[in-house]
Design a protein around this motif. Structure first.
Motif, short mmCIF file in Angstrom:
data_model
loop_
_atom_site.label_atom_id
_atom_site.label_comp_id
_atom_site.label_asym_id
_atom_site.label_seq_id
_atom_site.Cartn_x
_atom_site.Cartn_y
_atom_site.Cartn_z
N LYS A 81 1.12 -1.09 -0.26
CA LYS A 81 -0.03 -0.14 0.18
C LYS A 81 0.97 1.23 -0.23
O LYS A 81 1.92 1.34 1.00
N TYR A 83 1.15 4.87 1.77
CA TYR A 83 -0.29 5.68 1.89
C TYR A 83 0.24 7.71 1.85
O TYR A 83 1.14 8.01 1.56
N ASN A 100 -5.29 5.13 0.84
CA ASN A 100 -4.17 4.66 0.95
C ASN A 100 -4.57 3.72 -0.39
O ASN A 100 -5.56 4.13 -1.10
#
Length: 114
Positions: A81, A83, A100
């Motif tokens: 992910k 962010y 995200n």
């Protein structure tokens, strides 16, 4: 102080080709004062900064922020992910909001002939 009403990350698309730099954008709506924006690859990656622009919303009291960040991913980043963290100005540990997007990395395979 007004925490952001909305935060979103765009620019990764369906798949990202490994080792290719992409530009992603984080939009932050209706925040006061103008917050700081940081980027992080994975939950424990180091905080990075992008290029942030600040505008005033039609109410004349709150800001709209947009941060762009250039990043590349390796095959080890598959399903990582990315962010966008929105923090109180001058205090990167006071996270007001996050957004995200999960990265799908496509790998280049090279076939060699023996």
């Amino acid at each position: 102080m007004v925490r952001p009403e909305g935060v979103s990350v765009t620019g990764l698309g369906q798949r990202v080709k490994e080792n290719t730099e992409v530009e992603v954008t984080c939009d932050v709506s209706r925040v006061k004062p103008a917050a700081d924006i940081f980027w992080r690859k994975g939950p424990d990656g180091p905080l990075q900064t992008g290029t942030t622009s600040i505008g005033t919303n039609s109410d004349g009291k709150t800001c709209h922020l947009q941060s762009t960040y250039k990043v590349s991913f390796s095959r080890n980043d598959r399903n990582t992910k990315l962010y966008c963290l929105v923090t109180r100005p001058g205090n990167r540990t006071d996270v007001w909001a996050t957004a995200n997007q999960t990265v799908s990395v496509t790998c280049e395979y090279r076939h060699s002939r023996l």
